[in-house]
Design a protein around this motif. Structure first.
Motif, PDB file in Angstrom:
ATOM      1  N   LEU A  81       0.837  -1.200   0.000  1.00  0.00           N
ATOM      2  CA  LEU A  81       0.000   0.000   0.000  1.00  0.00           C
ATOM      3  C   LEU A  81       0.879   1.261   0.000  1.00  0.00           C
ATOM      4  CD1 LEU A  81      -2.804   1.362   0.162  1.00  0.00           C
ATOM      5  CD2 LEU A  81      -2.548   1.344   2.651  1.00  0.00           C
ATOM      6  N   TYR A  82       1.922   1.255   0.792  1.00  0.00           N
ATOM      7  CA  TYR A  82       2.806   2.426   0.851  1.00  0.00           C
ATOM      8  C   TYR A  82       3.473   2.673  -0.501  1.00  0.00           C
ATOM      9  CZ  TYR A  82       2.349   2.506   5.958  1.00  0.00           C
ATOM     10  OH  TYR A  82       1.869   2.593   7.231  1.00  0.00           O
ATOM     11  N   LYS A  83       3.832   1.587  -1.165  1.00  0.00           N
ATOM     12  CA  LYS A  83       4.438   1.727  -2.478  1.00  0.00           C
ATOM     13  C   LYS A  83       3.410   2.322  -3.435  1.00  0.00           C
ATOM     14  CE  LYS A  83       7.704  -0.663  -5.339  1.00  0.00           C
ATOM     15  NZ  LYS A  83       7.253  -1.153  -6.648  1.00  0.00           N
ATOM     16  N   GLY A  84       2.196   1.794  -3.365  1.00  0.00           N
ATOM     17  CA  GLY A  84       1.115   2.287  -4.213  1.00  0.00           C
ATOM     18  C   GLY A  84       0.847   3.761  -3.996  1.00  0.00           C
ATOM     19  N   LEU A  85       0.999   4.217  -2.764  1.00  0.00           N
ATOM     20  CA  LEU A  85       0.741   5.627  -2.437  1.00  0.00           C
ATOM     21  C   LEU A  85       1.978   6.509  -2.619  1.00  0.00           C
ATOM     22  CD1 LEU A  85      -1.350   5.292   0.859  1.00  0.00           C
ATOM     23  CD2 LEU A  85      -2.095   6.521  -1.177  1.00  0.00           C
ATOM     24  N   ASP A  86       3.087   5.885  -3.006  1.00  0.00           N
ATOM     25  CA  ASP A  86       4.339   6.613  -3.206  1.00  0.00           C
ATOM     26  C   ASP A  86       4.841   7.263  -1.907  1.00  0.00           C
ATOM     27  OD1 ASP A  86       6.487   7.401  -4.658  1.00  0.00           O
ATOM     28  OD2 ASP A  86       5.386   8.665  -6.074  1.00  0.00           O
ATOM     29  N   ILE A  87       4.821   6.484  -0.842  1.00  0.00           N
ATOM     30  CA  ILE A  87       5.265   6.973   0.467  1.00  0.00           C
ATOM     31  C   ILE A  87       6.782   6.816   0.575  1.00  0.00           C
ATOM     32  CG2 ILE A  87       5.056   6.678   2.979  1.00  0.00           C
ATOM     33  CD1 ILE A  87       2.430   7.611   1.563  1.00  0.00           C
ATOM     34  N   SER A  88       7.465   7.920   0.852  1.00  0.00           N
ATOM     35  CA  SER A  88       8.937   7.908   0.799  1.00  0.00           C
ATOM     36  C   SER A  88       9.554   7.677   2.178  1.00  0.00           C
ATOM     37  CB  SER A  88       9.435   9.224   0.211  1.00  0.00           C
ATOM     38  OG  SER A  88       8.968  10.326   0.994  1.00  0.00           O
ATOM     39  N   TYR A  89       9.108   6.608   2.852  1.00  0.00           N
ATOM     40  CA  TYR A  89       9.635   6.358   4.202  1.00  0.00           C
ATOM     41  C   TYR A  89      11.058   5.815   4.159  1.00  0.00           C
ATOM     42  CZ  TYR A  89       8.244   1.483   3.281  1.00  0.00           C
ATOM     43  OH  TYR A  89       8.106   0.230   2.737  1.00  0.00           O
ATOM     44  N   ASP A  90      11.799   6.100   5.223  1.00  0.00           N
ATOM     45  CA  ASP A  90      13.179   5.615   5.301  1.00  0.00           C
ATOM     46  C   ASP A  90      13.279   4.280   6.023  1.00  0.00           C
ATOM     47  OD1 ASP A  90      14.834   7.871   4.202  1.00  0.00           O
ATOM     48  OD2 ASP A  90      13.626   8.946   5.682  1.00  0.00           O
ATOM     49  N   GLN A  91      12.360   4.065   6.968  1.00  0.00           N
ATOM     50  CA  GLN A  91      12.445   2.814   7.714  1.00  0.00           C
ATOM     51  C   GLN A  91      11.058   2.339   8.113  1.00  0.00           C
ATOM     52  OE1 GLN A  91      14.116   0.977  11.902  1.00  0.00           O
ATOM     53  NE2 GLN A  91      15.011   2.890  11.251  1.00  0.00           N
ATOM     54  N   PHE A  92      10.882   1.030   8.093  1.00  0.00           N
ATOM     55  CA  PHE A  92       9.651   0.402   8.574  1.00  0.00           C
ATOM     56  C   PHE A  92      10.042  -0.434   9.782  1.00  0.00           C
ATOM     57  CE2 PHE A  92       6.227  -2.493   8.983  1.00  0.00           C
ATOM     58  CZ  PHE A  92       5.120  -1.910   8.369  1.00  0.00           C
ATOM     59  N   ILE A  93       9.660   0.044  10.976  1.00  0.00           N
ATOM     60  CA  ILE A  93      10.059  -0.678  12.194  1.00  0.00           C
ATOM     61  C   ILE A  93       8.962  -1.666  12.575  1.00  0.00           C
ATOM     62  CG2 ILE A  93       9.139   1.151  13.705  1.00  0.00           C
ATOM     63  CD1 ILE A  93      12.255  -0.767  14.663  1.00  0.00           C
ATOM     64  N   ARG A  94       9.361  -2.851  12.997  1.00  0.00           N
ATOM     65  CA  ARG A  94       8.397  -3.847  13.465  1.00  0.00           C
ATOM     66  C   ARG A  94       8.721  -4.161  14.920  1.00  0.00           C
ATOM     67  NH1 ARG A  94       7.923  -8.723   9.255  1.00  0.00           N
ATOM     68  NH2 ARG A  94       6.465  -9.267  10.917  1.00  0.00           N
ATOM     69  N   THR A  95       7.697  -4.175  15.750  1.00  0.00           N
ATOM     70  CA  THR A  95       7.980  -4.346  17.184  1.00  0.00           C
ATOM     71  C   THR A  95       8.244  -5.801  17.575  1.00  0.00           C
ATOM     72  OG1 THR A  95       5.624  -4.393  17.678  1.00  0.00           O
ATOM     73  CG2 THR A  95       6.739  -2.259  17.864  1.00  0.00           C
ATOM     74  N   THR A  96       8.195  -6.711  16.588  1.00  0.00           N
ATOM     75  CA  THR A  96       8.693  -8.062  16.871  1.00  0.00           C
ATOM     76  C   THR A  96      10.169  -8.171  16.495  1.00  0.00           C
ATOM     77  OG1 THR A  96       7.852  -8.737  14.717  1.00  0.00           O
ATOM     78  CG2 THR A  96       6.519  -9.336  16.646  1.00  0.00           C
ATOM     79  N   ASP A  97      10.755  -7.077  16.051  1.00  0.00           N
ATOM     80  CA  ASP A  97      12.161  -7.107  15.648  1.00  0.00           C
ATOM     81  C   ASP A  97      13.043  -7.161  16.905  1.00  0.00           C
ATOM     82  OD1 ASP A  97      14.767  -6.562  14.775  1.00  0.00           O
ATOM     83  OD2 ASP A  97      14.055  -5.314  13.111  1.00  0.00           O
TER      84      ASP A  97
END
Ligand code: ME8
Length: 477
Positions: A81-97
């Motif tokens: 979805l973020y790719k589809g919306l052209d979201i230019s995020y630098d990091q996607f944090i996951r709290t299971t990481d």
């Protein structure tokens, strides 16, 4: 020295697909970050998912999947979805990481302990899984949580509490002084009135559930039988993602955050609990919390039973990212609740994009391609003050209005000066006028950058190459 600018979105619950509301928060965030980038700042844009929850476990089991495997699927949907919306995020944090997130979450816990702000207590109360929070009897309507329509669980257990009450005055002072800025003012007043009743200590851990797999739930340091309360672990993402407690290079560079973007539903967590945690741990507070309203459809909350749900993926399929971003930016008020229907979307698309921006670009570039020998890139001027200051105040829709005012003015200029006629009677003056129009169109292209990055690029390239682009926004019937 470049200024740094760090912006975060909430980390969303991955128990279902993201909906229009999530797309809204993330798109507004992206617009703010792209503007700062355009202004020359060094930006860092964080988003992610809030995974250590019972609701996610329930959703996974309902689909017959193991929770961690289920999560990977949902997270990959988020990214799509973020790719589809052209979201230019630098990091996607996951709290299971466990490498990136857990050490920092545990470090902040230890700091709360060192400050003397964690204590153990037997507790009973009602817990709403939808809110991931305890709620009181008086919040219920017909025995159910009014927001989630579900009967809360009765819980009796021993767990760790955080001395939130101790920070009542300190948090209030930070907010009143504007050291912790809350935008808009209505939300600032809302939280100050809440705080003025006195903050109560909050349960900050839960006994580890037997049906939770290893790898879910951050263990409480020194007590493996307990996991950190999901909000305590989740809020910490804003610093763990920068390497707090692990490799602190990004943390040193970007913390404190310039902006946490949130929806109105999670105001208390971000403007009472989170600042109190940071004060307790002796960590600087974020500078600004920008709180936006909710999207409704036909005046009602979107819900399957009402059949008024607008799926962002579907809208993207039909209209593309640029149109969706445009609508969210200009037609939803960032501070109040905003309404959106398929009809209002299509109407705005046809009026503002197909007829407005698309048509204007085609008209100017057709003239230019026919009558000018070459295109030219205009001198880069400062962005207009009313545009940048609107964006700095998070008045995204007003900033978009500035651009559309220019589009309208350009349309009018063409009508009044009739370049297609002038070129026949006075070729020199006609060319000069058309050239001027292309230069002004370029500026529109540049101002569109944060809102509609692809369209911005296409318009600027068309002017430079002196070539009419393919139809930007085909009319929809
Ligand atoms: O609260 N209109 O996650 P969540 C606009 N995991 N925005 C909306 C919306 C609507 N109708 N519905 C939701 C959580 N949102 C926690 C956050 S952060 C440390 C943890 C957006 O998946 C809005 O941003 O329930 C809201 O605050 C957020 O989604 C809630 O997302």
């Amino acid at each position: 020295m470049k200024e740094t600018f760090y912006l975060t979105t909430p980390i969303f619950y991955p128990n279902a697909k993201l909906h229009m509301g999530h797309a809204y928060t993330t798109t507004l965030s992206d617009i703010i970050v792209r503007h700062r980038r355009l202004m020359g700042d060094e930006t860092y844009f964080l988003t992610g998912s809030d995974e250590n929850t019972q609701k996610m476990v329930d959703s996974a089991r309902k689909e017959g999947k193991e929770p961690l495997e289920f999560l990977d699927g949902i997270v990959s949907n988020f990214r799509t979805l973020y790719k589809g919306l052209d979201i230019s995020y630098d990091q996607f944090i996951r709290t299971t990481d466990q490498k990136r997130h857990w050490p920092g979450a545990q470090l902040i816990w230890k700091k709360l302990v060192e400050a003397g702000d964690i204590y153990k207590k037997a507790y009973e109360g009602l817990y709403c899984v939808g809110h991931e929070a305890f709620i009181t009897e008086k919040d219920l309507v017909d025995g159910k949580c009014p927001d989630h329509g579900t009967v809360p669980e009765f819980i009796k257990e021993e767990n760790y509490f955080f001395k939130l009450s101790r920070y009542t005055d300190a948090v209030r002072e930070k907010i009143e002084s504007g050291e912790l800025k809350i935008v808009p003012d209505t939300r600032k007043h809302e939280i100050l009135s809440f705080i003025s009743q006195g903050l109560e200590d909050v349960s900050f851990s839960r006994p580890r559930k037997v049906d939770w797999p290893q790898g879910l739930g951050v263990p409480v340091p020194g007590d493996d039988s307990q996991v950190m309360y999901v909000w305590c672990d989740a809020l910490a993402n804003y610093i763990t993602a920068l390497g707090f407690g692990t490799d602190e290079t990004l943390y040193k560079k970007f913390w404190p955050a310039n902006v946490h973007v949130i929806g109105k539903d999670i105001l208390r967590f971000h403007t009472a609990i989170w600042p109190a945690m940071l004060l307790s741990a002796n960590i600087p507070l974020p500078k600004t919390i920008f709180v936006h309203g909710f999207i409704t459809s036909g005046g009602k909350k979107m819900s399957k039973s009402l059949g008024n749900v607008i799926d962002p993926e579907e809208l993207l399929q039909e209209y593309g990212a640029e149109a969706v971003r445009y609508y969210l930016a200009r037609h939803i008020s960032p501070f109040e609740d905003g309404d959106m229907t398929r009809e209002s979307f299509k109407e705005a698309y046809n009026a503002d994009l197909a007829n407005g921006l698309g048509n204007l670009t085609a008209r100017i570039m057709r003239l230019a391609e026919t009558h000018l020998g070459a295109g030219a890139r205009p001198e880069v001027a400062d962005l207009p003050g009313e545009y940048t200051s609107a964006l700095e105040r998070f008045e995204i829709n007003k900033a978009a209005d500035v651009v559309w005012d220019r589009i309208q003015a350009l349309d009018q200029k063409i009508t009044e000066t009739a370049p297609f006629k002038l070129i026949k009677t006075d070729a020199e003056a006609g060319k000069k006028l058309i050239f001027e129009l292309t230069q002004e169109l370029y500026v529109v292209g540049r101002l569109l950058n944060p809102f509609m990055p692809e369209t911005s690029k296409k318009i600027k390239e068309a002017v430079i190459a002196n070539k009419k682009p393919e139809t930007l926004f085909p009319r929809k019937d």
